[in-house]
Scaffold this motif. Structure first.
Motif, short mmCIF file in Angstrom:
data_model
loop_
_atom_site.label_atom_id
_atom_site.label_comp_id
_atom_site.label_asym_id
_atom_site.label_seq_id
_atom_site.Cartn_x
_atom_site.Cartn_y
_atom_site.Cartn_z
N GLN A 1 -1.18 40.78 49.00
CA GLN A 1 -1.67 40.81 47.63
C GLN A 1 -0.51 40.74 46.63
N ARG A 2 0.59 41.38 46.97
CA ARG A 2 1.77 41.31 46.10
C ARG A 2 2.33 39.89 46.09
N LEU A 3 2.29 39.23 47.25
CA LEU A 3 2.77 37.85 47.33
C LEU A 3 1.92 36.95 46.44
N LEU A 4 0.59 37.14 46.51
CA LEU A 4 -0.31 36.33 45.67
C LEU A 4 -0.06 36.59 44.20
N LEU A 5 0.22 37.85 43.85
CA LEU A 5 0.51 38.19 42.46
C LEU A 5 1.78 37.49 41.99
N GLN A 6 2.80 37.44 42.85
CA GLN A 6 4.04 36.76 42.50
C GLN A 6 3.81 35.27 42.28
N VAL A 7 2.94 34.69 43.10
CA VAL A 7 2.61 33.28 42.92
C VAL A 7 1.94 33.08 41.57
N GLU A 8 0.97 33.93 41.27
CA GLU A 8 0.25 33.81 39.99
C GLU A 8 1.22 33.91 38.82
N GLN A 9 2.14 34.86 38.88
CA GLN A 9 3.08 35.06 37.78
C GLN A 9 4.01 33.87 37.59
N ALA A 10 4.22 33.10 38.66
CA ALA A 10 5.15 31.98 38.61
C ALA A 10 4.50 30.67 38.18
N LEU A 11 3.16 30.63 38.16
CA LEU A 11 2.46 29.37 37.88
C LEU A 11 2.09 29.23 36.41
N SER A 12 2.18 28.01 35.91
CA SER A 12 1.71 27.72 34.56
C SER A 12 0.20 27.49 34.60
N SER A 13 -0.42 27.46 33.43
CA SER A 13 -1.87 27.23 33.37
C SER A 13 -2.21 25.84 33.91
N GLU A 14 -1.32 24.86 33.68
CA GLU A 14 -1.55 23.52 34.20
C GLU A 14 -1.50 23.51 35.73
N GLU A 15 -0.60 24.30 36.30
CA GLU A 15 -0.50 24.37 37.76
C GLU A 15 -1.71 25.08 38.37
N VAL A 16 -2.22 26.10 37.67
CA VAL A 16 -3.44 26.77 38.14
C VAL A 16 -4.61 25.78 38.14
N GLN A 17 -4.70 24.99 37.09
CA GLN A 17 -5.75 23.97 37.01
C GLN A 17 -5.61 22.98 38.18
N ILE B 1 1.84 20.68 44.88
CA ILE B 1 2.25 20.67 43.47
C ILE B 1 3.77 20.76 43.32
N GLN B 2 4.47 20.65 44.45
CA GLN B 2 5.94 20.55 44.49
C GLN B 2 6.67 21.77 43.93
N ARG B 3 6.14 22.95 44.28
CA ARG B 3 6.84 24.18 43.92
C ARG B 3 7.68 24.66 45.10
N HIS B 4 8.66 23.82 45.47
CA HIS B 4 9.47 24.09 46.66
C HIS B 4 10.30 25.36 46.53
N SER B 5 10.88 25.58 45.36
CA SER B 5 11.74 26.76 45.19
C SER B 5 10.91 28.04 45.30
N LEU B 6 9.69 28.01 44.78
CA LEU B 6 8.80 29.17 44.88
C LEU B 6 8.45 29.44 46.34
N MET B 7 8.18 28.39 47.07
CA MET B 7 7.88 28.53 48.50
C MET B 7 9.05 29.17 49.24
N ARG B 8 10.24 28.67 48.95
CA ARG B 8 11.43 29.24 49.60
C ARG B 8 11.61 30.70 49.23
N GLY B 9 11.45 31.00 47.95
CA GLY B 9 11.65 32.37 47.48
C GLY B 9 10.68 33.35 48.11
N LEU B 10 9.49 32.89 48.45
CA LEU B 10 8.47 33.76 49.03
C LEU B 10 8.41 33.65 50.55
#
Length: 199
Positions: free
Chosen positions: A4-20, A68-77
């Motif tokens: 759940q913390r991991l999912l929260l970190q993903v949410e915090q890192a995404l823009s509204s366009e990326e969520v869409q 959506i090419q969020r490679h750095s976020l994937m690596r970080g998590l």
């Protein structure tokens, strides 16, 4: 790490366009219009409820972030090693449309809306309508689906012909250019399409 913390970190890192974009990619998975999903947490909850996302099955999350090419976020998590060997969740059709949307400029989108002015209600062609939202509206009007690509191809050829190769590649990889293809509903895969595509 707690999932759940991991999912929260993903949410915090995404823009509204990326969520869409993530919601668009999950449209077929959840079988509903996700235009009302405005937060990643809501989307993740829907996916969890359908048992498509869990601590034991984080592959979909990794695949979504890769798309959506969020490679750095994937690596970080630490999600790089969670990628499936084949994508069994996100339909190639959705990925193809997303790829198109990423390469259509604002001016080109305005021209596409103009070409569709006789097909879609004017209120559906507002200035703030994004490319992904436009694709969803085309699906609702039954002029775009996994086996109805002629209108889209014609428009792309007129406005941004360089992108026609994206559709051609999708059709080749998913054997949609041959005879016998069946229409089963807007934006929906035939029951055997995913397994055929990744056999």
């Amino acid at each position: 790490m707690d999932f759940q913390r991991l999912l929260l970190q993903v949410e915090q890192a995404l823009s509204s366009e990326e969520v869409q974009a993530l919601a668009f990619l999950c449209t077929d998975l959840l079988g509903k219009d996700l235009n009302s999903v405005t937060t990643a947490s809501k989307l993740f909850s829907l996916l969890t409820d359908q048992e498509l996302l869990s601590p034991d099955q984080p592959c979909l999350l990794a695949d979504l972030l890769l798309t959506i090419q969020r490679h750095s976020l994937m690596r970080g998590l630490g999600l790089n090693n969670q990628l499936p060997t084949t994508s069994r969740h996100i339909s190639p059709y959705r990925k193809m449309l997303y790829d198109l949307s990423e390469n259509i400029t604002r001016d080109e989108l305005r021209e596409i809306k103009f070409l569709l002015s006789n097909e879609l209600p004017r209120r559906k062609l507002e200035d703030n309508l994004t490319t992904l939202q436009l694709f969803l509206e085309m699906e609702k009007m039954d002029i775009l689906s996994i086996v109805k690509l002629n209108t889209l191809e014609s428009i792309i050829e007129s406005v941004c012909p360089v992108l026609k190769k994206t559709i051609k590649k999708y059709k080749t990889q998913n054997s949609l250019s041959g005879p016998g293809t069946q229409e089963t509903g807007v934006g929906q895969l035939r029951p055997t399409s995913v397994s055929e595509a990744h056999a």
